[in-house]
Scaffold this motif. Sequence first.
Motif, PDB file in Angstrom:
ATOM      1  N   THR A  45      20.978 135.341 -32.607  1.00  0.00           N
ATOM      2  CA  THR A  45      20.372 135.817 -33.847  1.00  0.00           C
ATOM      3  C   THR A  45      19.757 137.191 -33.664  1.00  0.00           C
ATOM      4  O   THR A  45      19.902 138.075 -34.521  1.00  0.00           O
ATOM      5  CB  THR A  45      19.305 134.822 -34.339  1.00  0.00           C
TER       6      THR A  45
ATOM      7  N   ASP B 137      25.783 126.714 -27.903  1.00  0.00           N
ATOM      8  CA  ASP B 137      25.174 126.818 -29.228  1.00  0.00           C
ATOM      9  C   ASP B 137      25.732 125.681 -30.082  1.00  0.00           C
ATOM     10  O   ASP B 137      26.815 125.788 -30.646  1.00  0.00           O
ATOM     11  CB  ASP B 137      25.520 128.187 -29.819  1.00  0.00           C
TER      12      ASP B 137
ATOM     13  N   ASP C 282      20.276 124.234 -29.010  1.00  0.00           N
ATOM     14  CA  ASP C 282      20.380 125.041 -27.789  1.00  0.00           C
ATOM     15  C   ASP C 282      20.487 124.132 -26.576  1.00  0.00           C
ATOM     16  O   ASP C 282      19.667 123.221 -26.403  1.00  0.00           O
ATOM     17  CB  ASP C 282      19.127 125.906 -27.602  1.00  0.00           C
TER      18      ASP C 282
ATOM     19  N   LYS D 270      20.575 130.320 -29.565  1.00  0.00           N
ATOM     20  CA  LYS D 270      20.340 130.690 -30.956  1.00  0.00           C
ATOM     21  C   LYS D 270      19.451 131.933 -31.085  1.00  0.00           C
ATOM     22  O   LYS D 270      19.723 132.823 -31.899  1.00  0.00           O
ATOM     23  CB  LYS D 270      19.762 129.505 -31.731  1.00  0.00           C
TER      24      LYS D 270
END
Length: 285
Positions: free
Chosen positions: A116, A75, A51, A112
């Motif tokens: 996610t 990312d 990150d 992330k």
Amino acid sequence: MIDEVPIPKPGAGEVLIKIEASAVNPFDLMVRPGFMAQFIPLDLPAVLGGDAAGVVMDKGSDVSGFSVGDRVIADFATNGKGAYAELGVVPITAVAKLPANLSFEQGATLPKAGLTGRQTVDALGVRAGARVLISGGLGAVGRAAIQYLQEIGAKPVAGVRPERIEEARQLAGDALDITAPPAGATFDYAISAAAPMATHLIQHVRDGGQVASIVPVPEGANAGNRVRIQELYHRADAATLEAVANAAARGALMIPIAKTFRLEQVGAAHAAVAAGSRGKVVLKH
């Protein structure tokens, strides 16, 4: 180890970023000692870190939509050329602009976890009004999933240990003790963001329900395969990353920062994560 390496050059579809802040993820602590070497072989010495937030310094000749000087979040892939560095090259498919009202440190918490959290919700096909149980709801991914569920009009329920129930209610609006045996399996959807809690979580999901898990599900946790489980790992997606950044800018997504270290203090930063720091650990470059 801090070392000097040549300045990387962006190729086609890439930008060079002067990294101002990066975040430490628990996954980094698994990669560092070689636990993931069978699945993610790296040439040593390898640079970790997934990150980042910083400023575009250079770009490939075919890159459009980004200019030198743009503030961005990125990312980084786990390829040994990560974000624990002053400079890094990343594909534009993994980059989004950082809104002006967010600091670099805030930006580094987003990629992330934000990707996610959203991708687990989307994988389940959750619609407005649905109740969704999230284990690990106070972790970075759990928070991102909960806040996205709220954004789309769903009803998140944070599954946490009993000592964190009140904190979880303040975030999600509803919470339960994930370790207590359920009175009945009532959830159609659940997200597993904490490995030790996966078995407890599945007990709360009705037969035929769906679980999106970012952690391996223990053997035997889904007896009789009575629920559908999707084990997911996030994917780079510039459009979703832009949505994450915009949500953070308008206050719909916030991931707290627990501690901040200088880049050269990366060892101490890893130790803080290993000790169970509540909130993101960020490196200032």
